[in-house]
Write an enzyme that holds these catalytic residues in place. Structure first.
Site, short mmCIF file in Angstrom:
data_model
loop_
_atom_site.label_atom_id
_atom_site.label_comp_id
_atom_site.label_asym_id
_atom_site.label_seq_id
_atom_site.Cartn_x
_atom_site.Cartn_y
_atom_site.Cartn_z
N ASP A 56 -70.60 58.95 -35.16
CA ASP A 56 -71.00 59.95 -34.18
C ASP A 56 -70.39 61.31 -34.56
OD1 ASP A 56 -72.02 61.06 -31.92
OD2 ASP A 56 -70.94 59.80 -30.50
N TYR A 85 -68.29 51.84 -28.27
CA TYR A 85 -69.23 52.21 -27.21
C TYR A 85 -69.75 50.99 -26.45
CZ TYR A 85 -69.28 56.84 -29.38
OH TYR A 85 -68.91 58.05 -29.90
N ASP A 108 -60.56 60.46 -41.13
CA ASP A 108 -60.08 61.83 -40.90
C ASP A 108 -60.16 62.65 -42.19
OD1 ASP A 108 -58.15 60.07 -41.80
OD2 ASP A 108 -56.48 61.06 -40.81
N LYS A 144 -60.56 53.64 -40.50
CA LYS A 144 -59.15 53.94 -40.29
C LYS A 144 -58.37 52.65 -40.55
CE LYS A 144 -57.25 57.16 -38.67
NZ LYS A 144 -56.41 58.14 -39.43
#
Ligand code: NAD
Length: 368
Positions: free
Chosen positions: A254, A146, A230, A197
């Site tokens: 988020d 962001y 995930d 990840k």
């Protein structure tokens, strides 16, 4: 700290239902002060659309200065559809929130997802999966994709466009959020899941490496589990009670915190805290507490908004900023008892007759 050495609490009600819900939290705070259980100086200021209308700026400089001085801030919500159309992009209500986070360096976002006994049936998951659920997402809030540069539109040699966001984390940024999460894990069940990840992202690989290093160096008594983000999303809806604390970056935080939020069934019940660095000498730490939900323009002004997320944010403030576990627990128990008595605002009512925001405030104060 206020000049008379009382802790200074700043209330920023904001837009939409903000004033209605912050009023109820203020009543709870004032009840403690009146009972002699707590001392504080309370002040109010305008932020968001309402501040833009009155002063031409969603976060006027004098309010920012007040926020920097405050020992803790309680914010309602900012934003409303009218401002999306009327306010220039750099004066949108949300700018107030982003600027506050940046100026106060609020890098650690804590979002508890706790399922109250009385609301087990409000979750979209089976009651046995969420009964007793009490987990905490620790999200890095001030870096990552962001904020990373370069960012924006790039022109290609053939004249077409492409758009770029950059995921970037420095070692220091990962270390400080990791330490916050491990410290909290020590105070809870001493189990921490770190979601990344690492399999496909450079930042993920180093996130995992640094979290492991901090674990080995300072927090080896906490059980650390690495999990791919995930898989974490999937496990949250499969078996949420396996988690106690989930540490993750800005983007995954988020998403995962919204998944976790919905396990509890209601947006009107979810509190949050955003914290800065604690000064080692003075112990002072910037801190902003707010409900997870927005300004709910569809019900603003009707007196029916659920004030419990804001009141529970106040409980987080009492626990974290003022180390008053006793008062925080009293607020949380009062909320649980009011719910067990069948008191519900419209958003959490099933068959019960809904009560107003003020009546819910009355019930909490009576329980205290
Ligand atoms: P929202 O959270 O305001 O509302 C979503 C739905 O939940 C609405 O139907 C609303 O009535 C209901 N709801 C939310 N809080 C409630 C409460 N306390 N009691 C009862 N019902 C409640 O989200 P949205 O509609 O997507 O956004 C509305 C505005 O809020 C937008 O301008 C958005 O930018 C802003 N927003 C602000 C914040 C913030 O200030 N931190 C966060 C999210 C959205």
């Amino acid at each position: 700290m206020a000049s008379d050495d009382k802790p200074a609490i700043l209330l920023l009600a904001g837009d939409g239902i903000g004033p209605e819900i912050v009023t109820q939290a203020r009543r709870v705070l004032e009840a403690f002060i009146k009972q002699g259980d707590f001392v504080a100086t309370i002040s109010d200021a305008q932020v968001g659309g309402v501040a833009w209308l009155e002063e031409g700026d969603p976060l006027p400089e004098h309010v920012l200065a007040q926020a920097k001085e405050a020992d803790a801030i309680l914010l309602g919500a900012v934003g409303a559809p009218r401002f999306d159309l009327e306010a220039p992009r750099d004066k949108r209500p949300e700018v107030a929130l982003l600027r506050l986070r940046k100026e106060l360096d609020l890098f650690a976002n804590l979002r508890p997802a706790k399922c109250f006994k009385a609301l087990v049936d409000a979750s979209s998951l089976k009651p046995e999966l969420v009964q007793g659920l009490d987990l905490l997402i620790v999200r890095e809030l001030s870096a990552g994709v962001y904020f990373g540069k370069p960012r924006g539109e790039e022109k290609m040699p053939d004249g077409s466009s492409r758009w770029v966001d950059t995921q970037a984390y420095s070692e220091a940024e990962i270390v400080r959020i990791t330490d916050v999460a491990f410290e909290l894990a020590r105070q809870r069940r001493a189990v921490l899941h770190s979601a990344d990840k690492a399999n496909v992202m450079e930042t993920g690989y180093f996130w995992r490496k640094i979290v492991s290093e901090r674990h080995k160096k300072k927090f080896s008594e906490v059980t650390l589990n690495h999990i791919l983000a995930d898989n974490c999303a999937m496990q949250l809806v499969r078996e949420p009670k396996q988690f106690d604390i989930i540490l993750t970056d800005n983007l995954f935080g988020d998403l995962l915190s919204d998944v976790a939020a919905m396990l509890t069934g209601s947006l009107g019940m979810l509190a949050s805290a955003s914290l800065g660095t604690r000064d080692e000498k003075s112990g002072r730490q910037n801190a902003l507490y707010e409900p997870v939900h927005g300004s709910a323009p569809d019900i603003a002004g009707k007196g029916i908004a659920n004030p419990l997320a804001t009141i529970l944010s106040l409980a987080m403030m009492l626990r974290i900023s003022f180390e008053r576990e006793d008062l925080a627990s009293r607020v949380e128990n009062a909320v649980e008892t009011a719910l067990m008595r069948g008191l519900r605002t419209a958003d959490i009512a099933i068959s019960e007759k809904p009560i107003s925001s003020e009546a819910m405030g009355d019930a909490i104060i009576a329980e205290l």
